[in-house]
Design a protein around this motif. Structure first.
Motif, PDB file in Angstrom:
ATOM      1  N   ARG A   1      -9.249  -5.170  12.197  1.00 30.98           N
ATOM      2  CA  ARG A   1      -8.800  -5.131  13.605  1.00 30.98           C
ATOM      3  C   ARG A   1      -8.175  -3.790  13.978  1.00 30.98           C
ATOM      4  O   ARG A   1      -7.707  -3.621  15.116  1.00 30.98           O
ATOM      5  N   ALA A   2      -8.150  -2.837  13.063  1.00 35.69           N
ATOM      6  CA  ALA A   2      -7.404  -1.595  13.279  1.00 35.69           C
ATOM      7  C   ALA A   2      -7.862  -0.833  14.524  1.00 35.69           C
ATOM      8  O   ALA A   2      -7.039  -0.365  15.313  1.00 35.69           O
ATOM      9  N   GLU A   3      -9.180  -0.696  14.716  1.00 34.86           N
ATOM     10  CA  GLU A   3      -9.662   0.068  15.860  1.00 34.86           C
ATOM     11  C   GLU A   3      -9.287  -0.589  17.176  1.00 34.86           C
ATOM     12  O   GLU A   3      -8.882   0.091  18.128  1.00 34.86           O
ATOM     13  N   ALA A   4      -9.418  -1.908  17.239  1.00 35.26           N
ATOM     14  CA  ALA A   4      -9.047  -2.620  18.466  1.00 35.26           C
ATOM     15  C   ALA A   4      -7.559  -2.481  18.743  1.00 35.26           C
ATOM     16  O   ALA A   4      -7.136  -2.266  19.894  1.00 35.26           O
ATOM     17  N   LEU A   5      -6.753  -2.590  17.692  1.00 33.27           N
ATOM     18  CA  LEU A   5      -5.300  -2.459  17.856  1.00 33.27           C
ATOM     19  C   LEU A   5      -4.924  -1.043  18.273  1.00 33.27           C
ATOM     20  O   LEU A   5      -3.981  -0.844  19.048  1.00 33.27           O
ATOM     21  N   GLU A   6      -5.662  -0.067  17.800  1.00 32.96           N
ATOM     22  CA  GLU A   6      -5.382   1.315  18.202  1.00 32.96           C
ATOM     23  C   GLU A   6      -5.702   1.522  19.679  1.00 32.96           C
ATOM     24  O   GLU A   6      -4.950   2.188  20.404  1.00 32.96           O
ATOM     25  N   ARG A   7      -6.787   0.942  20.155  1.00 36.39           N
ATOM     26  CA  ARG A   7      -7.115   1.054  21.583  1.00 36.39           C
ATOM     27  C   ARG A   7      -6.031   0.407  22.439  1.00 36.39           C
ATOM     28  O   ARG A   7      -5.640   0.945  23.485  1.00 36.39           O
ATOM     29  N   ILE A   8      -5.547  -0.731  21.998  1.00 43.12           N
ATOM     30  CA  ILE A   8      -4.453  -1.403  22.725  1.00 43.12           C
ATOM     31  C   ILE A   8      -3.219  -0.504  22.742  1.00 43.12           C
ATOM     32  O   ILE A   8      -2.551  -0.352  23.779  1.00 43.12           O
ATOM     33  N   ALA A   9      -2.922   0.115  21.593  1.00 41.62           N
ATOM     34  CA  ALA A   9      -1.737   0.966  21.495  1.00 41.62           C
ATOM     35  C   ALA A   9      -1.854   2.181  22.411  1.00 41.62           C
ATOM     36  O   ALA A   9      -0.881   2.576  23.067  1.00 41.62           O
ATOM     37  N   LEU A  10      -3.025   2.786  22.465  1.00 40.26           N
ATOM     38  CA  LEU A  10      -3.213   3.940  23.345  1.00 40.26           C
ATOM     39  C   LEU A  10      -3.024   3.553  24.810  1.00 40.26           C
ATOM     40  O   LEU A  10      -2.410   4.292  25.590  1.00 40.26           O
ATOM     41  N   THR A  11      -3.549   2.397  25.176  1.00 40.03           N
ATOM     42  CA  THR A  11      -3.360   1.892  26.540  1.00 40.03           C
ATOM     43  C   THR A  11      -1.888   1.661  26.833  1.00 40.03           C
ATOM     44  O   THR A  11      -1.382   2.006  27.914  1.00 40.03           O
ATOM     45  N   ALA A  12      -1.180   1.080  25.867  1.00 39.86           N
ATOM     46  CA  ALA A  12       0.242   0.802  26.035  1.00 39.86           C
ATOM     47  C   ALA A  12       1.044   2.095  26.182  1.00 39.86           C
ATOM     48  O   ALA A  12       1.962   2.182  27.014  1.00 39.86           O
ATOM     49  N   CYS A  13       0.710   3.095  25.385  1.00 36.78           N
ATOM     50  CA  CYS A  13       1.413   4.380  25.485  1.00 36.78           C
ATOM     51  C   CYS A  13       1.176   5.034  26.846  1.00 36.78           C
ATOM     52  O   CYS A  13       2.104   5.575  27.461  1.00 36.78           O
ATOM     53  N   ASP A  14      -0.053   4.972  27.326  1.00 32.16           N
ATOM     54  CA  ASP A  14      -0.366   5.555  28.639  1.00 32.16           C
ATOM     55  C   ASP A  14       0.388   4.829  29.752  1.00 32.16           C
ATOM     56  O   ASP A  14       0.885   5.468  30.691  1.00 32.16           O
ATOM     57  N   ARG A  15       0.478   3.510  29.647  1.00 31.64           N
ATOM     58  CA  ARG A  15       1.206   2.747  30.674  1.00 31.64           C
ATOM     59  C   ARG A  15       2.686   3.103  30.661  1.00 31.64           C
ATOM     60  O   ARG A  15       3.289   3.297  31.724  1.00 31.64           O
ATOM     61  N   ALA A  16       3.284   3.219  29.467  1.00 33.15           N
ATOM     62  CA  ALA A  16       4.698   3.563  29.379  1.00 33.15           C
ATOM     63  C   ALA A  16       4.954   4.972  29.896  1.00 33.15           C
ATOM     64  O   ALA A  16       5.959   5.230  30.576  1.00 33.15           O
ATOM     65  N   ALA A  17       4.050   5.894  29.592  1.00 32.95           N
ATOM     66  CA  ALA A  17       4.204   7.268  30.058  1.00 32.95           C
ATOM     67  C   ALA A  17       4.108   7.351  31.579  1.00 32.95           C
ATOM     68  O   ALA A  17       4.828   8.126  32.220  1.00 32.95           O
ATOM     69  N   ALA A  18       3.230   6.548  32.163  1.00 38.03           N
ATOM     70  CA  ALA A  18       3.092   6.527  33.619  1.00 38.03           C
ATOM     71  C   ALA A  18       4.321   5.934  34.283  1.00 38.03           C
ATOM     72  O   ALA A  18       4.700   6.344  35.387  1.00 38.03           O
ATOM     73  N   ALA A  19       4.973   4.978  33.608  1.00 37.98           N
ATOM     74  CA  ALA A  19       6.154   4.326  34.176  1.00 37.98           C
ATOM     75  C   ALA A  19       7.351   5.266  34.225  1.00 37.98           C
ATOM     76  O   ALA A  19       8.164   5.205  35.159  1.00 37.98           O
ATOM     77  N   THR A  20       7.468   6.145  33.224  1.00 36.09           N
ATOM     78  CA  THR A  20       8.579   7.105  33.185  1.00 36.09           C
ATOM     79  C   THR A  20       8.037   8.464  32.728  1.00 36.09           C
ATOM     80  O   THR A  20       8.124   8.808  31.541  1.00 36.09           O
ATOM     81  N   PRO A  21       7.480   9.236  33.645  1.00 37.19           N
ATOM     82  CA  PRO A  21       6.829  10.501  33.268  1.00 37.19           C
ATOM     83  C   PRO A  21       7.743  11.503  32.583  1.00 37.19           C
ATOM     84  O   PRO A  21       7.269  12.369  31.849  1.00 37.19           O
ATOM     85  N   GLU A  22       9.062  11.390  32.817  1.00 40.39           N
ATOM     86  CA  GLU A  22       9.990  12.346  32.220  1.00 40.39           C
ATOM     87  C   GLU A  22      10.395  11.980  30.788  1.00 40.39           C
ATOM     88  O   GLU A  22      11.048  12.766  30.099  1.00 40.39           O
ATOM     89  N   ASP A  23       9.998  10.796  30.332  1.00 43.22           N
ATOM     90  CA  ASP A  23      10.415  10.287  29.022  1.00 43.22           C
ATOM     91  C   ASP A  23       9.420  10.716  27.937  1.00 43.22           C
ATOM     92  O   ASP A  23       8.237  10.371  28.006  1.00 43.22           O
ATOM     93  N   PRO A  24       9.876  11.437  26.902  1.00 46.98           N
ATOM     94  CA  PRO A  24       8.953  11.829  25.827  1.00 46.98           C
ATOM     95  C   PRO A  24       8.609  10.698  24.866  1.00 46.98           C
ATOM     96  O   PRO A  24       7.657  10.822  24.089  1.00 46.98           O
ATOM     97  N   THR A  25       9.358   9.593  24.899  1.00 51.28           N
ATOM     98  CA  THR A  25       9.196   8.552  23.883  1.00 51.28           C
ATOM     99  C   THR A  25       7.788   7.969  23.816  1.00 51.28           C
ATOM    100  O   THR A  25       7.249   7.800  22.710  1.00 51.28           O
ATOM    101  N   PRO A  26       7.124   7.642  24.930  1.00 53.03           N
ATOM    102  CA  PRO A  26       5.747   7.126  24.809  1.00 53.03           C
ATOM    103  C   PRO A  26       4.795   8.133  24.175  1.00 53.03           C
ATOM    104  O   PRO A  26       3.876   7.750  23.443  1.00 53.03           O
ATOM    105  N   TRP A  27       5.017   9.412  24.447  1.00 55.88           N
ATOM    106  CA  TRP A  27       4.161  10.445  23.858  1.00 55.88           C
ATOM    107  C   TRP A  27       4.426  10.587  22.359  1.00 55.88           C
ATOM    108  O   TRP A  27       3.504  10.851  21.583  1.00 55.88           O
ATOM    109  N   VAL A  28       5.680  10.399  21.978  1.00 51.74           N
ATOM    110  CA  VAL A  28       6.018  10.421  20.552  1.00 51.74           C
ATOM    111  C   VAL A  28       5.369   9.230  19.846  1.00 51.74           C
ATOM    112  O   VAL A  28       4.872   9.356  18.716  1.00 51.74           O
ATOM    113  N   ALA A  29       5.352   8.080  20.516  1.00 55.98           N
ATOM    114  CA  ALA A  29       4.681   6.913  19.945  1.00 55.98           C
ATOM    115  C   ALA A  29       3.185   7.210  19.747  1.00 55.98           C
ATOM    116  O   ALA A  29       2.601   6.876  18.705  1.00 55.98           O
TER     117      ALA A  29
END
Length: 318
Positions: A101-129
């Motif tokens: 399931r690794a590839e599917a979970l990675e796609r989910i994680a990338l989507t989640a990181c992009d959503r978090a980054a969009a919610a707070t553009p000034e926050d580096p934490t989603p990009w660090v994730a």
């Protein structure tokens, strides 16, 4: 941060003396997210604390559906960040376990990181994730000038993190790990990157510890005189400079930086500078981390051995 007394036992919990975080961890284990949201909301202007708390909370929540419920019921920026943190942990664990399931979970994680980054553009934490997953694909952007080995890596992603927070501790550590041999890098590249990044940082920054991290990562007990490397003048002077310049600054942190203190204490003990190491252990109080000790054996045994060398009490001592 105020040093606490060692009372005969080690405290291994990653929350250390962040009392709010320790309490919230209990709530998260019980399936509640209200106080986790509050604990993260108060870190919106403190990226170091935000990174620390979100990472620890993600380790508590990764095996549950808490963040999915939270995101569905209260889709705040904190919920989005926690979904990103948890999703990345799941993806990395699956990849390391060679889970189908690794590839599917990675796609989910990338989507989640992009959503978090969009919610707070000034926050580096989603990009660090997101950077934490870079080792899965060996991103090969060309290195900037100034590195002897010029190792390719996720330099563009790292550069964006620096544009948001130039001294982000976790971001630097995540980036350095991309060059470790266990992730396809090399000892020389890791040392080169660690030196390059640490020399950019202020003298009183925890990032000055990066070469010590790379040194532990390269430790090979089968090599002749492997344990004597820390006694070499370059490494001894590195540890002493960190002791002189960073340790006083660490007293002003909002939580005890246990992992950084542990790397410094370890380096000083290995360099036979027990007097300075004793002060570092005192600053740690009862708190303990598994690294760097676990690279040399059982972490509790190695930590106790180092403390005894400094004349400090250890668990079980009469």
């Amino acid at each position: 941060m105020a040093a606490e007394l060692f009372e005969g036992h080690y405290v291994w919990h990653p929350a250390a003396d962040d009392r709010v975080l320790a309490s919230v961890c209990v709530d998260v284990r019980a399936g509640r997210y209200r106080y986790a949201c509050e604990a993260l909301e108060e870190t919106r202007s403190d990226f170091a604390l935000r990174a620390h708390r979100s990472l620890v909370l993600a380790s508590e929540a990764a095996g549950t559906d808490l963040v999915e419920r939270w995101l569905d019921e209260e889709p705040t920026p904190e919920a989005a960040l926690m979904w990103a943190r948890v999703a990345v942990q799941r993806a990395l664990r699956a990849a390391d376990a060679r889970d189908g399931r690794a590839e599917a979970l990675e796609r989910i994680a990338l989507t989640a990181c992009d959503r978090a980054a969009a919610a707070t553009p000034e926050d580096p934490t989603p990009w660090v994730a997101k950077l934490a997953m870079a080792r899965l694909h060996r991103l090969r952007d060309p290195a900037p000038q100034g590195l002897l080995t010029a190792p390719p890596g996720p330099w563009r992603l790292f550069s964006h993190i620096l544009s948001l927070d130039p001294w982000h501790r976790e971001g630097h550590h995540r980036f350095l790990s991309c060059f470790f041999t266990r992730y396809g890098g090399s000892v020389n590249a890791a040392w080169d990157v660690a030196a390059f990044l640490s020399q950019r940082a202020p003298a009183d920054s925890a990032l000055r510890l990066l070469p010590l991290v790379a040194l532990v990562e390269s430790y090979n007990p089968t090599q002749l005189l492997a344990d004597r490397v820390w006694e070499q003048p370059q490494w001894r002077s590195t540890a002493l400079a960190i002791y002189q310049n960073w340790l006083p600054a660490a007293a002003g942190y909002r939580f005890t930086p246990v992992l950084d203190l542990a790397y410094l204490a370890h380096a000083l003990v290995m360099a036979e500078r027990e007097f300075e190491a004793r002060a570092v252990f005192t600053a740690m109080g009862p708190y303990a981390s598994r690294m760097p000790w676990s690279a040399f054996g059982d972490p509790a045994e190695q930590l106790s051995r180092a403390r005894r060398a400094c004349g400090l009490p250890v668990p079980g001592a009469a």
